[in-house]
Design a protein around this motif. Structure first.
Motif, PDB file in Angstrom:
ATOM      1  N   GLN A 128       0.707  -1.383   0.216  1.00  0.00           N
ATOM      2  CA  GLN A 128      -0.109  -0.218  -0.469  1.00  0.00           C
ATOM      3  C   GLN A 128       0.494   1.363   0.337  1.00  0.00           C
ATOM      4  OE1 GLN A 128      -2.422  -0.588   3.229  1.00  0.00           O
ATOM      5  NE2 GLN A 128      -3.955  -1.759   2.130  1.00  0.00           N
ATOM      6  N   GLU A 129       0.232   2.673  -0.796  1.00  0.00           N
ATOM      7  CA  GLU A 129       0.893   3.346  -0.870  1.00  0.00           C
ATOM      8  C   GLU A 129       0.779   4.014   0.324  1.00  0.00           C
ATOM      9  OE1 GLU A 129       2.137   5.949  -4.229  1.00  0.00           O
ATOM     10  OE2 GLU A 129       1.606   4.473  -5.078  1.00  0.00           O
ATOM     11  N   THR A 131      -0.048   8.207   1.323  1.00  0.00           N
ATOM     12  CA  THR A 131      -0.925   9.402   0.313  1.00  0.00           C
ATOM     13  C   THR A 131      -0.189  10.520   1.281  1.00  0.00           C
ATOM     14  OG1 THR A 131      -2.063   9.681   2.653  1.00  0.00           O
ATOM     15  CG2 THR A 131      -2.560   8.566   0.909  1.00  0.00           C
ATOM     16  N   GLU A 138      -3.043   4.011   1.189  1.00  0.00           N
ATOM     17  CA  GLU A 138      -3.906   4.153   0.030  1.00  0.00           C
ATOM     18  C   GLU A 138      -4.477   1.893   0.688  1.00  0.00           C
ATOM     19  OE1 GLU A 138      -3.679   1.951  -5.155  1.00  0.00           O
ATOM     20  OE2 GLU A 138      -2.080   2.140  -3.390  1.00  0.00           O
ATOM     21  N   ILE A 148      -8.659   5.330  -1.979  1.00  0.00           N
ATOM     22  CA  ILE A 148      -8.139   5.146  -3.502  1.00  0.00           C
ATOM     23  C   ILE A 148      -7.399   6.257  -4.376  1.00  0.00           C
ATOM     24  CG2 ILE A 148      -9.770   3.207  -3.650  1.00  0.00           C
ATOM     25  CD1 ILE A 148     -11.665   4.793  -5.132  1.00  0.00           C
ATOM     26  N   GLN A 149      -7.471   5.624  -5.425  1.00  0.00           N
ATOM     27  CA  GLN A 149      -5.979   6.865  -6.055  1.00  0.00           C
ATOM     28  C   GLN A 149      -6.902   5.917  -6.787  1.00  0.00           C
ATOM     29  OE1 GLN A 149      -1.381   7.553  -7.816  1.00  0.00           O
ATOM     30  NE2 GLN A 149      -1.627   6.703  -5.655  1.00  0.00           N
ATOM     31  N   ASN A 184      -6.598   8.331 -11.149  1.00  0.00           N
ATOM     32  CA  ASN A 184      -5.731   9.056 -11.992  1.00  0.00           C
ATOM     33  C   ASN A 184      -4.526   9.964 -11.664  1.00  0.00           C
ATOM     34  OD1 ASN A 184      -7.504   8.534 -14.619  1.00  0.00           O
ATOM     35  ND2 ASN A 184      -8.733   9.879 -13.835  1.00  0.00           N
ATOM     36  N   GLY A 185      -3.947   9.447  -9.824  1.00  0.00           N
ATOM     37  CA  GLY A 185      -2.795   9.862  -9.618  1.00  0.00           C
ATOM     38  C   GLY A 185      -3.096  10.835  -8.692  1.00  0.00           C
ATOM     39  N   GLN A 186      -4.342  11.126  -7.932  1.00  0.00           N
ATOM     40  CA  GLN A 186      -4.868  11.629  -7.347  1.00  0.00           C
ATOM     41  C   GLN A 186      -5.708  10.822  -6.248  1.00  0.00           C
ATOM     42  OE1 GLN A 186      -4.944  15.663  -7.398  1.00  0.00           O
ATOM     43  NE2 GLN A 186      -3.816  14.859  -9.256  1.00  0.00           N
ATOM     44  N   TRP A 187      -4.970  11.172  -5.084  1.00  0.00           N
ATOM     45  CA  TRP A 187      -5.969  10.978  -3.618  1.00  0.00           C
ATOM     46  C   TRP A 187      -7.185  10.971  -3.411  1.00  0.00           C
ATOM     47  CZ3 TRP A 187      -3.607   6.227  -2.012  1.00  0.00           C
ATOM     48  CH2 TRP A 187      -1.867   6.769  -2.756  1.00  0.00           C
TER      49      TRP A 187
END
Length: 122
Positions: free
Chosen positions: A12-13, A15, A27, A51-52, A54-57
């Motif tokens: 998980q990335e 934020t 994430e 969630i992500q 299009n590159g946005q949180w």
């Protein structure tokens, strides 16, 4: 060589944001967001998965205190919209922490009981 269940899941990335208890938000986390609008419908809070897109949180609605459920992903909003921040300090100071009232209460992959009537299945 067999992988363990945890190793096979995607890491998980972060934020790079923290909740009101200074817990890092990742994430897949489930966040509890105080509900000001439509409190008579939802109760005092709603639960969202981070969630992500299009590159946005983004926060994706899961359920509410009153048990209101909508189709998963039906309501989404930018995670950063839940923070009070000074844009100049936010982008240029490594030590600046924006204020928020959201709180991490679980993980969408491990704590399905928080938003689903179905029991957790492994």
């Amino acid at each position: 060589m067999s992988e363990t269940k945890n190793q096979s899941k995607r890491k998980q990335e972060s934020t790079m944001l923290q909740d009101k208890m200074n817990k890092e938000i990742f994430e897949g986390d489930i966040v509890k967001i105080p509900c000001e609008d439509y409190a008579d419908f939802h109760g005092s809070f709603t639960l969202h998965e981070v969630i992500q897109v299009n590159g946005q949180w983004v926060t994706s609605y899961l359920a509410s205190e009153a048990g209101r459920k909508l189709p998963r992903g039906y309501v989404r909003g930018f995670l950063l919209d839940n923070f009070e921040y000074d844009p100049k300090l936010f982008f240029w100071s490594e030590d600046y922490k924006p204020r928020t009232e959201i709180e991490v209460v679980g993980n969408a992959h491990q704590d399905k009981h928080l938003y689903s009537d179905k029991p957790d299945q492994d």
